[in-house]
Design an enzyme around this catalytic site. Sequence first.
Site: not given
Length: 485
Positions: A257, A464, A159, A291
């Site tokens: 993640e 991150e 994505n 997400c």
Amino acid sequence: MDVTALSVFENRCLINGQWIGTGETASGQRIDVTNPATGELLSSVPVLSEAQIHESVLTAQAAQVLWKKYSPQQRADILKKWFNLMHEHKDELATLLTLEQGKPLKESRGEITYAASYLEWYAEEGKRAYGDIIPSADSSEVLVFKEPVGVCAAITPWNFPAGMITRKVAPALAAGCTMILKPASETPLTALALAKLATEAGVPAGVLNVVTGSSTLIGKILTESPVVKKLSFTGSTPIGAKLMEQSAPTIKKLSLELGGNAPVLVFNDCNLEQAVQQVLDCKFRNAGQTCVCANRIYIQSGIYDEFLEKLAQKVSQLKVGNGLDESTTVGPLINAKATLKVQEQIDDALAKGAELVTGTAVQQPGNWCVPTVLKNVSQDMLCAKEETFGPLAPVFVFETEDEAVQYANDTEFGLASYVFTQDLNRFIRVSRALEYGMVGVNTGILSNEAAPFGGVKASGLGREGAKYGLEDYLEIKYVCVGNIT
Ligand code: SIN
């Protein structure tokens, strides 16, 4: 379009500074890369053999011995060069990204800038991997050194084919780690283009390796290898859990993640125009394939009708089309299965009493999905429980703050959440009550290189971005200097 005409084009893997896998590979196979907007075959990438993947690990191990000796300034100079090259080739990279992923060109350009920002940020942050000197209770001296974790692996999703790579590779390299990167099979060309620029920027042989092929085999080798000290993965929760299990025998450090189910809480006291625009941007960016995108939109009863009307008006103006067309605002989904998932959620919601506000109750088979808004949605519907990953906006109503927070937290996920209010006390209260790694207040866009991106609960581990992203690639070494006289 002929992707081979792009100067950044590369369709071979990078191992030990060598480009491998032209034509026939050791395994004799290749993976096709297609344009989700047209179905056109863009290129293909190698299916590496088991031996070649093992070689990438050994290469990263050998390179790490040298790379960790580079000074932070030397590593920063290389990362900065890479950053500059990404900007020089921004248009080409964005075109390639749109071709293999589908998102509108404007978003792809934004993603390249966003991806490059991690290189610049960590070029600087790598110079600030401070240790500590801690006053001790006796005559010893407590010293804390920060050292690179070692050989790291990254498995990245389709994505954000550029952003998810630099968000992992930049802090790893800045910390003195080396990396084996496995990009998504749907979007490997952007990853290989970035690797090409990395070598041009002076990233030494073996420091960054890019492997393509069987996800199962590569995942198995990288997780089972005792040489790989850390794995960073972005993707679904079930795959994350499997990688975690496979990593357990070698006690790897993990950054995961994983999935999200982001709630948006819009209170009567919000700035309505701002809330509608931000929810739109949050929900329909990347055709809803993020997400962190709004998955459940909860509106307080006093503004429910007005919010719906304004949102529906904006959604009906979105233009679905090929991302290469500058007027497109919503591109195709990554594949037809993704559209089927949206359809399944629409069917379920309508059968349980939801109503269509704008869009369509029946999507066409294929990669195209019409942005759709549903009202009178409830917690028992699939769209409340599952991540949609498509352009469907289910709008719920709530009465009280407690009720809204309870709905928001009623999920196993805990990645992003959003609150729209002008009340200072409410923003603090609700931000604290939300069981999420991230809370956007009066904004629908929250990721950037200076911020710690990550989730709690089934949404993952680690962060991150920001200084925290660097810490995930550093180990602490305690040195005790005793008997000082
Ligand atoms: C994601 O979907 O994982 C990333 C979204 C972002 O960086 O905004």
